[in-house]
Design an enzyme around this catalytic site. Structure first.
Site, PDB file in Angstrom:
ATOM      1  N   TYR A 151     -76.788 -40.627-189.491  1.00 47.33           N
ATOM      2  CA  TYR A 151     -77.137 -42.028-189.762  1.00 47.33           C
ATOM      3  C   TYR A 151     -76.084 -42.702-190.649  1.00 47.33           C
ATOM      4  CZ  TYR A 151     -79.491 -46.005-191.977  1.00 47.33           C
ATOM      5  OH  TYR A 151     -79.800 -47.245-192.481  1.00 47.33           O
ATOM      6  N   ARG A 183     -71.094 -49.185-187.875  1.00 49.38           N
ATOM      7  CA  ARG A 183     -71.769 -50.476-187.651  1.00 49.38           C
ATOM      8  C   ARG A 183     -71.077 -51.584-188.424  1.00 49.38           C
ATOM      9  NH1 ARG A 183     -78.150 -51.127-188.927  1.00 49.38           N
ATOM     10  NH2 ARG A 183     -77.550 -49.974-190.804  1.00 49.38           N
ATOM     11  N   TYR A 199     -78.143 -50.957-201.687  1.00 51.90           N
ATOM     12  CA  TYR A 199     -78.597 -49.604-202.001  1.00 51.90           C
ATOM     13  C   TYR A 199     -77.503 -48.882-202.785  1.00 51.90           C
ATOM     14  CZ  TYR A 199     -82.627 -49.456-198.685  1.00 51.90           C
ATOM     15  OH  TYR A 199     -83.807 -49.643-198.016  1.00 51.90           O
ATOM     16  N   ARG A 240     -84.395 -57.805-194.276  1.00 52.09           N
ATOM     17  CA  ARG A 240     -85.757 -57.274-194.087  1.00 52.09           C
ATOM     18  C   ARG A 240     -86.528 -58.008-192.997  1.00 52.09           C
ATOM     19  NH1 ARG A 240     -85.595 -52.240-196.244  1.00 52.09           N
ATOM     20  NH2 ARG A 240     -84.547 -52.340-198.275  1.00 52.09           N
ATOM     21  N   GLU A 242     -92.370 -45.726-189.591  1.00 57.01           N
ATOM     22  CA  GLU A 242     -91.748 -47.041-189.799  1.00 57.01           C
ATOM     23  C   GLU A 242     -92.419 -48.002-188.824  1.00 57.01           C
ATOM     24  OE1 GLU A 242     -87.454 -47.079-190.574  1.00 57.01           O
ATOM     25  OE2 GLU A 242     -87.278 -48.572-188.969  1.00 57.01           O
TER      26      GLU A 242
HETATM   27  C1  3EB Z   1     -85.178 -48.646-195.238  1.00 60.50           C
HETATM   28  O1  3EB Z   1     -85.991 -49.482-195.659  1.00 60.50           O
HETATM   29  C2  3EB Z   1     -85.634 -47.815-194.082  1.00 60.50           C
HETATM   30  O2  3EB Z   1     -80.216 -49.160-190.901  1.00 60.50           O
HETATM   31  O3  3EB Z   1     -80.750 -50.859-189.651  1.00 60.50           O
HETATM   32  C3  3EB Z   1     -85.079 -49.780-191.825  1.00 60.50           C
HETATM   33  C4  3EB Z   1     -84.653 -50.812-191.002  1.00 60.50           C
HETATM   34  C5  3EB Z   1     -84.179 -48.790-192.197  1.00 60.50           C
HETATM   35  C6  3EB Z   1     -83.320 -50.866-190.549  1.00 60.50           C
HETATM   36  C7  3EB Z   1     -81.049 -49.969-190.458  1.00 60.50           C
HETATM   37  C8  3EB Z   1     -82.854 -48.854-191.742  1.00 60.50           C
HETATM   38  C9  3EB Z   1     -82.435 -49.874-190.925  1.00 60.50           C
HETATM   39  O4  3EB Z   1     -84.068 -48.461-195.744  1.00 60.50           O
HETATM   40  C10 3EB Z   1     -84.598 -47.630-193.054  1.00 60.50           C
END
Ligand code: 3EB
Length: 322
Positions: A142, A149, A201, A214, A314
């Protein structure tokens, strides 16, 4: 013919789950089958997603107002109508040196295609890759995907990231599928005040932070397109290994997105959702939770791995205002 008011945004696609037979009509922008048993249609609007359904296997169908045209260019296929664009890339990682190269390639194709389209505002994007949690530390697949990406994201993403989902599939591990929904004006990006924005992050989650918002409030303000949402609080995963607690935390995050965007409370018939479940044996638990907390919401459950190994579930989808 009715003229479109140039100041008003086009109505958003209508998203629903239907039996796969007859999923494609002239006003269908895109339709998705799930898993190896889904039908194959030789139509650029049809994508067979590499995630196995748990329980029923409906098709997901996006309908727009207007006639839809469509085409293919190498590994990319597209369709457009009613002011909306669907574009998808499927490729094999072994032809691009692994997950990072494949993600860079897929995002490069999509970015260049969208950059010359009228519908250049990407609202929502989905990513499905194999063996998402294989590899340790910074070598987790990932994390390589995240690096590729961002490397492939062109100018069209310079003003902010779209809402997204990234999930691990259990089909041919080398298969990468990426698809998006775009339109001719920007939506409104929505972040979750309970969560650190993904692009901020801290380093512990990898060299390249995930590049997604989000949620996106679509331009007509009629639908919230919700990213993959899991039990992440701040930047940390909550309730490792506890499916019930993760579902409850995920719902708090989903409700917070509704509040933050000014959408009405609750998830019911006007909220088609997809639930990505890591352990197929959790299907029953998820269905019991959904019956209680998401009453009447059209649901599609699939077997899929969240991008953090400790997360078991999820949820993503759409919340229509009415
Ligand atoms: C998170 O909240 C969970 O890498 O596009 C959620 C939605 C998550 C999209 C992405 C990753 C992605 O971090 C993981």
């Amino acid at each position: 013919m009715r003229e479109r008011n140039p100041l008003s945004a086009r109505p958003s696609p209508r998203v629903g789950y239907r039996p796969p037979a007859g999923a494609l009509s002239p006003s269908t922008l895109a339709a998705f089958g799930f898993g190896a048993a889904a039908p194959v249609h030789d139509d650029p609007r049809w994508l067979r997603v590499a995630l196995e359904p748990l329980g029923d296997a409906p098709a997901e169908v996006w309908e727009v107002d207007g006639e839809v045209s469509r085409g293919r260019q190498g590994d990319l296929r597209w369709s457009r109508g009613g002011g909306w664009l669907f574009a998808a890339v499927e490729c094999r990682e072994d032809e691009h040196g692994g997950p990072e190269g494949a993600a860079r390639y897929a995002y490069g194709l999509l970015s260049r295609f969208v950059a010359t389209a009228d519908e250049r505002h990407v609202q929502r994007i989905w990513n499905y890759l194999g063996a998402i949690n294989a590899g340790n530390g910074d070598d987790e697949r990932y994390k390589h995907f995240c690096t590729g990406r961002i490397g492939g994201m062109g100018e069209i993403f310079a003003h902010g990231y779209p809402a997204a989902t990234a999930i691990g599939h259990h089909a041919d591990a080398a298969l990468l599928q990426v698809y998006l929904l775009a339109t001719d004006r920007p939506g409104t990006r929505v972040e979750n005040p309970r969560q650190v924005s993904a692009w901020r992050y801290p380093r512990q989650y990898g060299r390249t932070p995930p590049s997604f918002a989000r949620a996106t409030l679509l331009p007509a303000n009629d639908v919230l397109a919700i990213s993959g949402t899991a039990a992440v609080v701040g930047h940390a995963s909550a309730h490792a290994g506890d499916i019930d607690a993760q579902l409850a935390e995920t719902l708090r995050n989903l409700e917070t997105l509704l509040d933050t965007s000014g959408m009405p409370h609750g998830f019911g018939p006007s909220a088609p959702l997809k639930v990505y479940v890591r352990r197929p044996e959790d299907e029953e638990t998820v269905r019991i939770f959904a019956a209680k907390h998401l009453p009447g919401a059209p649901l599609l459950l699939v077997h899929g791995d969240v991008c953090r190994a400790e997360l078991l579930v999820e949820i993503d989808g759409w919340r229509y205002r009415g």
